[in-house]
Scaffold this active site. Structure first.
Site, mmCIF file in Angstrom:
data_model
loop_
_atom_site.group_PDB
_atom_site.id
_atom_site.type_symbol
_atom_site.label_atom_id
_atom_site.label_comp_id
_atom_site.label_asym_id
_atom_site.label_seq_id
_atom_site.Cartn_x
_atom_site.Cartn_y
_atom_site.Cartn_z
ATOM 1 N N SER A 192 47.414 43.762 36.718
ATOM 2 C CA SER A 192 48.702 44.427 36.504
ATOM 3 C C SER A 192 48.963 45.447 37.610
ATOM 4 O O SER A 192 48.029 45.924 38.269
ATOM 5 C CB SER A 192 48.674 45.128 35.154
ATOM 6 N N ARG A 205 38.482 39.459 28.638
ATOM 7 C CA ARG A 205 39.088 38.606 27.597
ATOM 8 C C ARG A 205 38.787 37.134 27.834
ATOM 9 O O ARG A 205 38.760 36.340 26.896
ATOM 10 C CB ARG A 205 40.601 38.848 27.548
ATOM 11 N N GLU A 237 57.336 44.314 32.916
ATOM 12 C CA GLU A 237 56.808 42.962 32.732
ATOM 13 C C GLU A 237 56.402 42.789 31.261
ATOM 14 O O GLU A 237 55.634 43.594 30.734
ATOM 15 C CB GLU A 237 55.577 42.791 33.638
ATOM 16 N N PHE A 264 43.046 38.142 33.139
ATOM 17 C CA PHE A 264 42.677 37.202 32.066
ATOM 18 C C PHE A 264 43.368 35.856 32.192
ATOM 19 O O PHE A 264 42.893 34.848 31.669
ATOM 20 C CB PHE A 264 42.983 37.819 30.689
ATOM 21 N N LYS A 306 33.956 40.307 39.052
ATOM 22 C CA LYS A 306 34.120 40.862 37.709
ATOM 23 C C LYS A 306 35.354 40.241 37.082
ATOM 24 O O LYS A 306 36.477 40.619 37.372
ATOM 25 C CB LYS A 306 34.271 42.389 37.731
ATOM 26 N N CYS A 335 51.737 35.045 36.407
ATOM 27 C CA CYS A 335 52.388 35.949 37.359
ATOM 28 C C CYS A 335 53.528 35.234 38.064
ATOM 29 O O CYS A 335 54.381 35.859 38.670
ATOM 30 C CB CYS A 335 51.387 36.469 38.371
HETATM 31 P P1 NAD Z 1 44.710 44.104 34.068
HETATM 32 O O1 NAD Z 1 45.308 44.878 35.172
HETATM 33 O O2 NAD Z 1 44.677 44.701 32.719
HETATM 34 O O3 NAD Z 1 43.180 43.731 34.429
HETATM 35 C C1 NAD Z 1 42.847 43.056 35.610
HETATM 36 C C2 NAD Z 1 41.377 43.291 35.910
HETATM 37 O O4 NAD Z 1 41.161 44.665 36.273
HETATM 38 C C3 NAD Z 1 40.450 43.027 34.729
HETATM 39 O O5 NAD Z 1 39.289 42.386 35.188
HETATM 40 C C4 NAD Z 1 40.136 44.432 34.240
HETATM 41 O O6 NAD Z 1 38.923 44.531 33.530
HETATM 42 C C5 NAD Z 1 40.063 45.195 35.544
HETATM 43 N N1 NAD Z 1 40.254 46.656 35.493
HETATM 44 C C6 NAD Z 1 40.919 47.383 34.581
HETATM 45 N N2 NAD Z 1 40.907 48.693 34.936
HETATM 46 C C7 NAD Z 1 40.239 48.766 36.116
HETATM 47 C C8 NAD Z 1 39.898 49.840 36.990
HETATM 48 N N3 NAD Z 1 40.266 51.093 36.734
HETATM 49 N N4 NAD Z 1 39.197 49.573 38.104
HETATM 50 C C9 NAD Z 1 38.842 48.301 38.406
HETATM 51 N N5 NAD Z 1 39.124 47.232 37.601
HETATM 52 C C10 NAD Z 1 39.821 47.477 36.475
HETATM 53 O O7 NAD Z 1 45.456 42.679 34.056
HETATM 54 P P2 NAD Z 1 45.386 41.521 32.951
HETATM 55 O O8 NAD Z 1 46.095 41.959 31.724
HETATM 56 O O9 NAD Z 1 44.009 41.005 32.839
HETATM 57 O O10 NAD Z 1 46.237 40.379 33.683
HETATM 58 C C11 NAD Z 1 47.625 40.258 33.599
HETATM 59 C C12 NAD Z 1 48.308 40.923 34.775
HETATM 60 O O11 NAD Z 1 47.880 40.325 35.999
HETATM 61 C C13 NAD Z 1 49.818 40.736 34.745
HETATM 62 O O12 NAD Z 1 50.413 41.946 35.119
HETATM 63 C C14 NAD Z 1 50.075 39.661 35.780
HETATM 64 O O13 NAD Z 1 51.362 39.683 36.352
HETATM 65 C C15 NAD Z 1 49.034 39.988 36.786
HETATM 66 N N6 NAD Z 1 48.745 38.859 37.645
HETATM 67 C C16 NAD Z 1 49.164 38.926 38.928
HETATM 68 C C17 NAD Z 1 48.953 37.871 39.789
HETATM 69 C C18 NAD Z 1 49.391 37.934 41.217
HETATM 70 O O14 NAD Z 1 48.887 37.166 42.020
HETATM 71 N N7 NAD Z 1 50.299 38.812 41.583
HETATM 72 C C19 NAD Z 1 48.288 36.723 39.323
HETATM 73 C C20 NAD Z 1 47.866 36.691 37.986
HETATM 74 C C21 NAD Z 1 48.100 37.772 37.160
#
Ligand code: NAD
Length: 490
Positions: A226, A177, A383, A149, A173, A281
């Site tokens: 995440s 949010r 986190e 998000f 995808k 992140c």
């Molecule tokens: P999230 O893991 O909840 O969701 C990420 C994506 O995965 C969303 O599109 C979600 O719908 C999808 N998803 C959820 N369950 C899934 C499944 N079982 N199979 C496939 N897709 C699925 O993350 P969030 O809350 O949207 O974002 C915040 C997180 O992202 C934080 O932990 C942050 O640190 C991380 N982040 C990491 C980086 C990086 O480059 N390391 C960059 C930005 C954000």
């Protein structure tokens, strides 16, 4: 109420009897739209359209695809205010922050305008008598991206720009949010000359995500989110034989040595911990401070600076921090502040329990400063992803170095010092993927690649840069002999 639909085969498409979820406006706390979720059948439809469109797209010359990317870049620049407003209205980040995010995404589009050079293979003349060897970088076919998000435009651009530039069709995808920026990206790509079916957007959560990672015609999946989801997505996709790159969460430390420029550290800590309400992140939510005197001094300065930090909604151009993304996320962050108190940490500034006049229902939190955090606390290990800055006190450089190195997350770390010698030792010894020296958020420029270590990334190749070209292509090696009178060995 506005409905957010899928984008398939060059148009917005609505499907009957879909699951709906609300999309909030974090500044007001109100529902602003409903999102139509794609089920496995809808995802399969997007993949089928992509599969049909891809061969013709990949047969274009790389110069042609580069020209399309140039036009896409120009359109993104023309529409940047509109895109920033869309991003801020669903994420809550300030307009300048959205513009900055878009700039970072644009840098990757810039990079892939050089796709003829980036994608070209290698050639060895005379590897044997009359034998030449060359390599070709071919597109994979249909590839996909699943995004978080917190960067509704930048991370989709990290993925779709290289994937499409090298000749793939792409299914995105985005987060449920913050789904709307992707729709505009898809429309602008179409306007730039990306053919219908080459860039499709399907919406939803785990259901749509699992339909992607389980679909046999999707050859590679780039994921950012995440750690818990990244790990599961990596295992599922890799188990199905797909190429996977899955970036996870972070807990980035800033290590402050006694000789650091503390005025600078305070400015960097405010930006690193509270920018985008801590939902980055590359945020810097932990300061490891070496020496009691430095810790006391820094704590005092931070308390003063936090008191002057202006919290406000996206329309407030003087605000330095906006709301968090949803009410649910706000409660999660508040829960971590309470956990830190229960674990015995010292909450110096508590950002809970306030509301913004005129936006009482908005998802606002104020900055929180927590001192005397210890590394065994769960509030340190996990986190938080909100506007919370934790101070860990250390006695020596070696102790401070050990904290980011032994943390299970390894996305980024920074050191603040005037000593080149200490900085060099730190860079060489720290077990983290991206390192800043007197630089709070060391996001690599687009022609390098982005990726952490340990639980922050699964898979070998990183985002953008040359790694992304490798990730979205496969190499074919040709060994050829054209016999002539001079070279045939009898
Ligand atoms: P999230 O893991 O909840 O969701 C990420 C994506 O995965 C969303 O599109 C979600 O719908 C999808 N998803 C959820 N369950 C899934 C499944 N079982 N199979 C496939 N897709 C699925 O993350 P969030 O809350 O949207 O974002 C915040 C997180 O992202 C934080 O932990 C942050 O640190 C991380 N982040 C990491 C980086 C990086 O480059 N390391 C960059 C930005 C954000």
């Amino acid at each position: 109420m506005r409905m957010i639909t899928q984008f398939i085969d060059g148009e917005r498409r609505s499907f009957p009897s879909v699951r709906l979820t609300p999309v909030f406006e974090p500044n007001t706390g109100q529902v602003q739209a409903h999102l139509e979720h794609a089920d496995a059948t809808t995802v399969a439809q997007a993949v089928a359209v992509a599969k049909a469109a891809q061969p013709a797209w990949s047969r274009n010359s790389p110069q042609h695809r580069a020209q399309v990317m140039f036009r896409f870049k120009a359109l993104l620049e023309t529409h940047q205010q509109e895109l920033a407003a869309i991003m801020s209205s669903e994420h809550g980040k300030l307009i300048d922050d959205s513009l900055g995010e878009l700039r970072r995404g644009l840098d990757v589009v810039d990079l892939v305008c050089g796709v003829p050079h980036l994608q070209k293979g290698e050639y060895t003349k005379g590897a044997g008598p009359g034998v030449d060897v060359y390599s070709i970088r071919e597109a994979l076919g249909v590839v996909a991206g699943i995004t978080p998000f917190n960067f509704p435009a930048m991370i989709p651009l990290w993925m779709m720009a290289p994937a499409i530039a090298v000749g793939n069709a792409f299914v995105l995808k985005p987060s449920s949010r913050t789904p709307s920026a992707s729709m505009r990206l898809a429309e602008l790509a179409l306007e730039a000359g990306v053919p219908a079916g080459i860039f499709n957007v399907v919406h939803g959560d785990q259901v749509a995500g699992e339909a992607i990672t389980g679909h046999p015609d999707i050859k590679a999946v780039s994921f950012v989110g995440s750690t818990v989801v990244a790990k599961a997505v990596y295992a599922r996709g890799a188990g199905a034989g797909k190429r996977m790159q899955c970036m996870g969460g972070a807990k980035n430390h800033g290590v402050v040595l006694p000789d650091a420029d503390l005025d600078q550290v305070v400015q960097d800590a405010l930006a690193g911990a509270f920018g985008s309400a801590g939902q980055r992140c590359m945020a810097m939510p932990v300061l490891v401070v070496v020496g009691e005197k430095t810790a006391e001094d820094l704590r005092k300065r931070l308390v003063g600076a936090i008191a002057n930090l202006r919290v406000g909604g996206a329309p407030d151009r003087a605000a330095q921090m906006g709301p968090v993304v949803t009410g649910e996320h706000k409660r999660k962050v508040e829960g971590y502040i309470q956990l830190a108190i229960d674990e015995g940490a010292d909450v110096v500034v508590d950002g809970r329990g306030r509301s913004l006049p005129g936006s009482e229902e908005g998802f606002f939190l104020w900055p929180t400063l927590i001192d005397n955090t210890t590394t065994t606390m769960r509030s340190y290990q996990e986190e938080i992803f909100g506007p919370v800055l934790q101070i860990v006190r250390a006695e020596t450089f070696e102790e401070a170095l050990s904290y980011p190195s032994s943390h299970h997350q390894g996305n980024a770390v920074s050191i603040f010092t005037r000593s080149g010698d200490m900085a060099q030792r730190f860079v060489e010894q720290v077990a983290v993927g991206m390192v800043g020296v007197n630089f709070p958020m060391p996001v690599p420029v687009s022609y390098h690649s982005f990726g952490g270590w340990k639980d922050s990334a699964f898979g070998d190749l990183n985002q953008y840069g040359e790694d992304s070209i490798r990730f979205f292509t496969r190499t074919k090696l040709v060994t050829q002999r054209w016999p002539s009178e001079n070279t045939i060995v009898r």
